[in-house]
Design a protein around this motif. Structure first.
Motif, PDB file in Angstrom:
ATOM      1  N   VAL A 229       0.837  -1.203   0.000  1.00  0.00           N
ATOM      2  CA  VAL A 229       0.000   0.000   0.000  1.00  0.00           C
ATOM      3  C   VAL A 229       0.867   1.246   0.000  1.00  0.00           C
ATOM      4  N   ARG A 230       1.911   1.272   0.838  1.00  0.00           N
ATOM      5  CA  ARG A 230       2.783   2.446   0.904  1.00  0.00           C
ATOM      6  C   ARG A 230       3.411   2.736  -0.452  1.00  0.00           C
ATOM      7  N   LYS A 231       3.900   1.691  -1.109  1.00  0.00           N
ATOM      8  CA  LYS A 231       4.586   1.900  -2.380  1.00  0.00           C
ATOM      9  C   LYS A 231       3.638   2.418  -3.457  1.00  0.00           C
ATOM     10  N   VAL A 232       2.499   1.767  -3.606  1.00  0.00           N
ATOM     11  CA  VAL A 232       1.561   2.187  -4.650  1.00  0.00           C
ATOM     12  C   VAL A 232       0.978   3.557  -4.334  1.00  0.00           C
ATOM     13  N   ASP A 233       0.632   3.787  -3.078  1.00  0.00           N
ATOM     14  CA  ASP A 233       0.112   5.094  -2.698  1.00  0.00           C
ATOM     15  C   ASP A 233       1.133   6.195  -2.994  1.00  0.00           C
ATOM     16  N   GLY A 234       2.396   5.878  -2.829  1.00  0.00           N
ATOM     17  CA  GLY A 234       3.429   6.880  -3.082  1.00  0.00           C
ATOM     18  C   GLY A 234       3.493   7.308  -4.526  1.00  0.00           C
ATOM     19  N   VAL A 235       3.546   6.335  -5.449  1.00  0.00           N
ATOM     20  CA  VAL A 235       3.732   6.675  -6.860  1.00  0.00           C
ATOM     21  C   VAL A 235       2.408   6.935  -7.570  1.00  0.00           C
ATOM     22  N   ALA A 236       1.293   6.617  -6.917  1.00  0.00           N
ATOM     23  CA  ALA A 236      -0.016   6.872  -7.528  1.00  0.00           C
ATOM     24  C   ALA A 236      -0.669   8.125  -6.980  1.00  0.00           C
ATOM     25  N   LEU A 290      -6.666  -3.405  -4.776  1.00  0.00           N
ATOM     26  CA  LEU A 290      -6.112  -4.352  -3.826  1.00  0.00           C
ATOM     27  C   LEU A 290      -4.663  -4.659  -4.202  1.00  0.00           C
ATOM     28  N   VAL A 291      -3.763  -4.608  -3.216  1.00  0.00           N
ATOM     29  CA  VAL A 291      -2.347  -4.831  -3.488  1.00  0.00           C
ATOM     30  C   VAL A 291      -1.748  -5.768  -2.445  1.00  0.00           C
ATOM     31  N   LYS A 292      -0.681  -6.450  -2.846  1.00  0.00           N
ATOM     32  CA  LYS A 292       0.105  -7.253  -1.903  1.00  0.00           C
ATOM     33  C   LYS A 292       1.515  -7.368  -2.450  1.00  0.00           C
ATOM     34  N   LEU A 293       2.454  -7.722  -1.602  1.00  0.00           N
ATOM     35  CA  LEU A 293       3.815  -7.927  -2.076  1.00  0.00           C
ATOM     36  C   LEU A 293       3.887  -9.236  -2.855  1.00  0.00           C
ATOM     37  N   TRP A 294       4.604  -9.200  -3.954  1.00  0.00           N
ATOM     38  CA  TRP A 294       4.744 -10.346  -4.848  1.00  0.00           C
ATOM     39  C   TRP A 294       5.865 -11.235  -4.339  1.00  0.00           C
ATOM     40  N   ASP A 295       5.620 -12.539  -4.287  1.00  0.00           N
ATOM     41  CA  ASP A 295       6.637 -13.468  -3.783  1.00  0.00           C
ATOM     42  C   ASP A 295       7.626 -13.895  -4.844  1.00  0.00           C
ATOM     43  N   GLY A 296       7.480 -13.385  -6.058  1.00  0.00           N
ATOM     44  CA  GLY A 296       8.438 -13.668  -7.110  1.00  0.00           C
ATOM     45  C   GLY A 296       8.149 -14.914  -7.905  1.00  0.00           C
ATOM     46  N   ALA A 303      -3.487  -4.367 -12.546  1.00  0.00           N
ATOM     47  CA  ALA A 303      -4.325  -3.391 -11.853  1.00  0.00           C
ATOM     48  C   ALA A 303      -5.151  -2.652 -12.891  1.00  0.00           C
ATOM     49  N   HIS A 304      -6.468  -2.869 -12.872  1.00  0.00           N
ATOM     50  CA  HIS A 304      -7.358  -2.190 -13.819  1.00  0.00           C
ATOM     51  C   HIS A 304      -6.893  -2.387 -15.255  1.00  0.00           C
ATOM     52  N   GLY A 305      -6.390  -3.582 -15.516  1.00  0.00           N
ATOM     53  CA  GLY A 305      -5.993  -3.878 -16.888  1.00  0.00           C
ATOM     54  C   GLY A 305      -4.612  -3.422 -17.266  1.00  0.00           C
ATOM     55  N   HIS A 306      -3.860  -2.850 -16.306  1.00  0.00           N
ATOM     56  CA  HIS A 306      -2.510  -2.378 -16.608  1.00  0.00           C
ATOM     57  C   HIS A 306      -1.517  -3.378 -16.036  1.00  0.00           C
ATOM     58  N   ALA A 307      -0.859  -4.106 -16.885  1.00  0.00           N
ATOM     59  CA  ALA A 307      -0.034  -5.225 -16.449  1.00  0.00           C
ATOM     60  C   ALA A 307       1.118  -4.774 -15.572  1.00  0.00           C
ATOM     61  N   GLY A 308       1.387  -5.539 -14.529  1.00  0.00           N
ATOM     62  CA  GLY A 308       2.553  -5.280 -13.689  1.00  0.00           C
ATOM     63  C   GLY A 308       3.768  -5.942 -14.312  1.00  0.00           C
ATOM     64  N   SER A 309       4.472  -5.221 -15.154  1.00  0.00           N
ATOM     65  CA  SER A 309       5.601  -5.779 -15.882  1.00  0.00           C
ATOM     66  C   SER A 309       6.627  -4.689 -16.083  1.00  0.00           C
ATOM     67  N   ALA A 310       7.531  -4.909 -17.027  1.00  0.00           N
ATOM     68  CA  ALA A 310       8.516  -3.871 -17.332  1.00  0.00           C
ATOM     69  C   ALA A 310       7.839  -2.609 -17.818  1.00  0.00           C
ATOM     70  N   PHE A 314       3.284   1.711 -12.520  1.00  0.00           N
ATOM     71  CA  PHE A 314       3.678   1.978 -11.133  1.00  0.00           C
ATOM     72  C   PHE A 314       5.178   1.775 -10.986  1.00  0.00           C
ATOM     73  N   PRO A 315       6.005   2.710 -11.480  1.00  0.00           N
ATOM     74  CA  PRO A 315       7.457   2.548 -11.357  1.00  0.00           C
ATOM     75  C   PRO A 315       7.878   2.504  -9.891  1.00  0.00           C
ATOM     76  N   GLY A 316       8.837   1.647  -9.605  1.00  0.00           N
ATOM     77  CA  GLY A 316       9.281   1.475  -8.229  1.00  0.00           C
ATOM     78  C   GLY A 316       8.465   0.473  -7.452  1.00  0.00           C
ATOM     79  N   CYS A 317       7.466  -0.127  -8.105  1.00  0.00           N
ATOM     80  CA  CYS A 317       6.593  -1.098  -7.440  1.00  0.00           C
ATOM     81  C   CYS A 317       6.735  -2.477  -8.083  1.00  0.00           C
ATOM     82  N   GLU A 318       7.944  -2.831  -8.467  1.00  0.00           N
ATOM     83  CA  GLU A 318       8.154  -4.083  -9.187  1.00  0.00           C
ATOM     84  C   GLU A 318       7.866  -5.315  -8.335  1.00  0.00           C
ATOM     85  N   ASP A 319       7.830  -5.147  -7.000  1.00  0.00           N
ATOM     86  CA  ASP A 319       7.539  -6.286  -6.129  1.00  0.00           C
ATOM     87  C   ASP A 319       6.107  -6.252  -5.600  1.00  0.00           C
ATOM     88  N   VAL A 320       5.245  -5.489  -6.269  1.00  0.00           N
ATOM     89  CA  VAL A 320       3.844  -5.390  -5.849  1.00  0.00           C
ATOM     90  C   VAL A 320       2.965  -6.168  -6.820  1.00  0.00           C
TER      91      VAL A 320
END
Length: 455
Positions: A229-236, A290-296, A303-310, A314-320
């Motif tokens: 939440v902290r990470k996404v809230d920061g960059v969003a 809804l967010v959680k840390l990714w276990d890799g 998120a809303h159709g926007h893939a969490g990828s390269a 959400f820059p800086g949220c690669e582990d979300v």
């Protein structure tokens, strides 16, 4: 049914590229959305905003409908490419907006004008777009001109609509115009959008000293693991909220994105310039995230159709990770949860006290159809609007200073990368003919406004 204070503003909202059409008429030149939508593969079904809802030719009918709905205000955006094509004043473009504003005032409807709703003139993108500083300076010139020619009649000015989308969808994930995918450029764009806001407010007030100024942010109401939440809230959220409201850029956001950029685009004096005093903060809300840390392991969700990828927005949220959320869902696939709107408004009231708030967009897309009797029965949208308006009432009861509510959208329109496949309007638009049909939600909203005014 909750009560609302006297003077609470009831409105509806649109955006220029989504409804106006007349893309090459009367001196208008291309914006980045003209270019993007005409690029094969960018927009669903190859749709463009060339005609859209044809508001440019049907604005008189549309203003009459606004009056019949009982709107107290109408939030629309100016097309930079129509008003100042090539950086030069366009009398025909000005005439269109001047007549629209006058017609609204004649009907007792307050004009709420957004300077920038994502349609950057293509020639400015060709010179570097939002990742370069000069774009903020060009925006200030545009704001000054708009204030000079319309400032005596516009009730409230909004500098930018959802700069998060402009920066991170346009230059990060590439799913919006101009379709670039560079996280460093996206972060630079976010800063220059913030700077454009501050310079634009000062330019507006220099030309129209009494101007009421605002910015509209799409709040990501994040729930889940605290660190995610902290990470996404920061960059969003906080990457815009904090500098705009005088706190400078959050140190944790700088740290989270240090591997992407050194933040050298921030110059001495920029943060002071960004923090131009606001009269109201616009809040757009559609659903929680809804967010959680990714276990890799395994693919991350989106998120809303926007893939969490390269190409993440959400820059800086690669582990979300963005896991699925419980329904029901709108046609956009967004979960329906009105409690999030109350929580967003109360959070802003608590964390940024003394800033008046206005809900500048809220609505839902559903697969509407005109039936054999000529009606559009959109019970899901009626329920959505009812619950979210009650959520605003709950925020008011909790002490939040909320001044108004604008439904998105007045009419069906060009829904960006989704083309004409998604309908958000209170009015159904038959695109081949331009015919408007009141949906049940329009009739309901008219009665809700009337009931609120009766107290």
């Amino acid at each position: 049914m909750g009560t609302f204070p006297e003077g609470f503003v009831w409105g509806a909202a649109t955006a220029a590229y989504q409804i106006e059409g007349a893309a090459a008429e009367d001196g208008r030149t291309p914006s980045i959305w003209d270019t993007y939508s005409h690029t094969p593969g960018r927009v669903l079904d190859g749709d463009t905003g060339d005609v859209a809802a044809d508001h440019y030719h049907r604005w008189r009918e549309d203003v009459a409908t606004m009056a019949e709905l009982g709107l107290g205000a109408y939030r629309f955006s100016l097309s930079w490419s129509r008003l100042l094509p090539g950086g030069r004043p366009n009398p025909r473009g000005l005439d269109f907006y001047s007549r629209l504003v006058d017609a609204l005032l004649e009907r007792g409807i307050a004009p709420v004008a957004t300077l920038y709703h994502w349609d950057l003139p293509q020639e400015i993108e060709d010179a570097g777009g939002w990742p370069v500083r000069e774009t903020a300076e060009r925006f200030a010139e545009y704001a000054a001109y708009a204030g000079r020619v319309l400032g005596d009649r516009v009730h409230t000015w909004t500098t930018l609509n959802e700069p998060w989308c402009s920066a991170f969808l346009g230059y990060g994930s590439g799913v919006h115009a101009p379709g670039r995918t560079d996280p460093a450029d996206a972060l630079a764009a976010a800063h220059h959008l913030n700077l454009a806001h501050g310079l634009g407010v000062r330019a507006l007030r220099a030309e129209a000293p009494g101007a009421r100024c605002s910015i509209t942010l799409n709040m990501h109401h994040t729930r889940g693991d605290a660190e995610a939440v902290r990470k996404v809230d920061g960059v969003a959220n906080r990457i815009f909220l904090d500098p705009v409201l005088g706190r400078g850029y959050p140190e944790d956001v700088r740290a989270d994105t240090a591997a992407i950029t050194g933040w050298g685009f921030v110059r001495d004096g920029d943060e002071a310039a960004i923090a131009a005093p606001l009269d109201v903060l616009g809040v757009n809300y559609y659903s929680p995230t809804l967010v959680k840390l990714w276990d890799g392991t395994g693919p991350r969700a989106s998120a809303h159709g926007h893939a969490g990828s390269a190409a993440s927005p959400f820059p800086g949220c690669e582990d979300v990770d963005f896991p699925p959320q419980p329904g029901p869902y709108t046609a956009m696939g967004w979960p329906v949860d009105a409690t999030g709107l109350t929580e967003v408004l109360v959070r802003l009231h608590r964390d940024y006290p003394g800033v008046p708030l206005m809900v500048t967009e809220n609505g839902a897309a559903y697969p509407d159809r005109v039936d054999a009797g000529g009606a559009v029965h959109d019970a899901d949208r009626v329920a959505y609007l009812r619950d979210h308006i009650e959520a605003v009432g709950a925020a008011l009861a909790a002490g939040a200073d909320v001044r108004g509510y604008f439904a998105w959208s007045l009419m069906d329109n060009f829904e960006w990368s989704y083309g004409y496949s998604k309908r958000f309007g209170l009015l159904h638009v038959d695109y081949p003919t331009g015919t408007r049909t009141w949906k049940d939600s329009a009739h309901w909203y008219r009665e809700r406004i009337a009931a609120a005014r009766r107290g």
